[in-house]
Design a protein around this motif. Structure first.
Motif, mmCIF file in Angstrom:
data_model
loop_
_atom_site.group_PDB
_atom_site.id
_atom_site.type_symbol
_atom_site.label_atom_id
_atom_site.label_comp_id
_atom_site.label_asym_id
_atom_site.label_seq_id
_atom_site.Cartn_x
_atom_site.Cartn_y
_atom_site.Cartn_z
ATOM 1 N N ASP A 62 -38.105 23.565 44.224
ATOM 2 C CA ASP A 62 -36.992 23.782 43.302
ATOM 3 C C ASP A 62 -35.706 23.852 44.108
ATOM 4 O O ASP A 62 -35.721 24.103 45.311
ATOM 5 C CB ASP A 62 -37.190 25.046 42.472
ATOM 6 N N TYR A 70 -33.235 24.466 48.983
ATOM 7 C CA TYR A 70 -34.501 24.130 48.355
ATOM 8 C C TYR A 70 -35.531 25.227 48.629
ATOM 9 O O TYR A 70 -35.599 25.763 49.740
ATOM 10 C CB TYR A 70 -35.046 22.803 48.885
ATOM 11 N N ARG A 133 -40.130 28.255 40.842
ATOM 12 C CA ARG A 133 -38.824 27.930 40.267
ATOM 13 C C ARG A 133 -37.851 29.070 40.557
ATOM 14 O O ARG A 133 -38.222 30.245 40.571
ATOM 15 C CB ARG A 133 -38.920 27.724 38.752
ATOM 16 N N SER A 201 -41.434 25.107 34.601
ATOM 17 C CA SER A 201 -40.017 24.753 34.537
ATOM 18 C C SER A 201 -39.272 25.710 33.618
ATOM 19 O O SER A 201 -39.737 26.027 32.520
ATOM 20 C CB SER A 201 -39.829 23.321 34.028
ATOM 21 N N ASP A 273 -46.999 19.013 37.781
ATOM 22 C CA ASP A 273 -45.700 19.654 37.600
ATOM 23 C C ASP A 273 -44.992 19.091 36.376
ATOM 24 O O ASP A 273 -45.266 17.964 35.920
ATOM 25 C CB ASP A 273 -44.807 19.486 38.835
ATOM 26 N N LEU A 275 -40.808 19.308 34.415
ATOM 27 C CA LEU A 275 -39.401 19.622 34.674
ATOM 28 C C LEU A 275 -38.610 19.429 33.388
ATOM 29 O O LEU A 275 -38.653 18.363 32.776
ATOM 30 C CB LEU A 275 -38.845 18.698 35.767
ATOM 31 N N THR A 348 -38.084 18.360 41.406
ATOM 32 C CA THR A 348 -36.887 19.105 41.061
ATOM 33 C C THR A 348 -35.701 18.153 40.995
ATOM 34 O O THR A 348 -35.701 17.095 41.630
ATOM 35 C CB THR A 348 -36.598 20.207 42.088
#
Length: 383
Positions: A62, A70, A133, A201, A273, A275, A348
């Motif tokens: 993230d 990061y 996150r 997310s 994942d 987002l 991300t």
């Protein structure tokens, strides 16, 4: 996550580059992504040492836009070093990733302020980190652990998954309240081993947290197969303020991309994942692996949750078929890029390019294997 016991290569993340960071601005989300353009990759050396830790197993990423920092979580179950996340600087240009530099490593701590044990020390309290996150509103991080489900004649280990808020220094703050259908069982009910809380997310200005299981719950159906067998996972919606689960949605997985070799060998497709890209919209990664192939097939979908049925109170998707799943549209199959793609497990938004376009940064988990790549992929967002 794809474990090394799955007989394949996974992928690792991590990447930071130095460049014209003063020309880059924050990227909150992208409502109308029409395409993404591959700009380049960056590979981190195998078994890189940083501050007395071994870098690898990077399974989530993230970006803190304000500080151009990061966060990357490591899925080491405290076997090499205690459970941890890394901070890094990644400087990018229109031509790709220039370089990367780690800036810190932080242990996630238990409520008693101690590091997490490994499974030999305490199998019932060993963390299996997967997603991470950053919340700029609270200045805290949220991370997920898959827990454990080992059922053997000699012993059984049942550890529930978890979603945990910590400070930037790794200190425990609180847990999200997970619904009953995420409880581990010795019988074939609830989550499968290594197929639980993989993606996560924030959304709705950090008022909502979406979390997904990687593979179907036992009561929702079989794992993905090469043929289309209508496999559904669940995407769970949480209210950040109350930390409670308010909704669940069915998301249909694609079939496994390629038959394994031999045909009875391990194969998998799941969602590592997600987002948020706007209200009720998610970018979803599907990662397919089959024994006999060195690369994974990575497909990116835009998912719309708005008209999907809330299945929070539906106990079994095998028994209840009267629901509307999340709608999805293919954005990109990375096989079409002509590049090697490893075990991509995190994504991300990064900073904007000098032309004002947004960026996406993907990370691959290498499972601490010399056969796998610690890989970062950079894409330009076309709207």
């Amino acid at each position: 996550m794809l474990k090394s016991t799955m007989l394949f290569f996974g992928f690792i993340l991590l990447m930071v580059s130095q460049g014209n960071s003063q020309k880059l601005t924050a990227t909150p989300f992208a409502k109308n992504i029409s395409a993404i353009k591959f700009l380049g990759e960056y590979n981190i050396p195998f078994n890189l040492k940083y501050k007395n830790t071994t870098v690898g197993g990077l399974s989530g990423i993230d970006y803190d836009a304000q500080n151009k920092l990061y966060y990357m979580i490591c899925d080491d179950r405290s076997e090499k070093n205690p459970a941890r996340f890394y901070t890094a600087k990644i400087f990018i240009t229109a031509k790709g990733i220039g370089s990367m530099r780690f800036t810190g490593v932080v242990n996630m701590l238990q409520p008693n302020n101690t590091v997490y044990p490994n499974n030999k020390q305490d199998a019932l309290h060993t963390a299996d980190p997967e997603a991470i996150r950053y919340n700029p509103v609270t200045k805290q991080l949220v991370w997920s652990s898959e827990g454990e489900r080992i059922v053997r004649a000699t012993d059984t280990v049942l550890e529930n998954p978890s979603v945990i808020a910590v400070t930037a220094k790794g200190k425990f703050k609180n847990n999200f309240q997970l619904p009953a259908n995420l409880t581990m069982h010795a019988t074939e009910k609830g989550p499968r081993q290594n197929g639980v809380l993989e993606g996560m997310s924030f959304a709705d200005n950090y008022k909502t947290l979406y979390v997904n299981v990687e593979e179907p719950l036992y009561e929702d159906g079989q794992r993905a197969a090469v043929e289309d067998d209508t496999t559904f996972i669940r995407i769970l919606k949480f209210d950040v303020a109350s930390k409670t689960n308010t909704a669940q949605y069915a998301y249909k997985l694609e079939p496994v991309a390629y038959a394994p070799n031999p045909v009875t060998a391990f194969k998998v497709n799941g969602v590592p994942d997600i987002l948020s890209i706007g209200k009720n919209k998610l970018l979803v990664i599907e990662r397919s692996f089959s024994t006999g192939r060195l690369a994974c097939t990575i497909k990116l979908f835009i998912a719309q949750l708005e008209n999907a049925t809330n299945i929070k109170d539906v106990a079994s998707l095998k028994e209840q078929t009267n629901f509307i799943p999340v709608s999805k549209k293919l954005l990109l199959n990375m096989d079409s890029l002509g590049i090697y793609t490893d075990n991509i497990e995190g994504v991300t938004f990064g900073p904007r390019l000098a032309n004002g376009h947004k960026t996406l940064v993907f990370v691959a988990d290498n499972n601490f294997s010399p056969l796998e790549k610690a890989q970062l992929l950079l894409f330009e967002v076309i709207e």
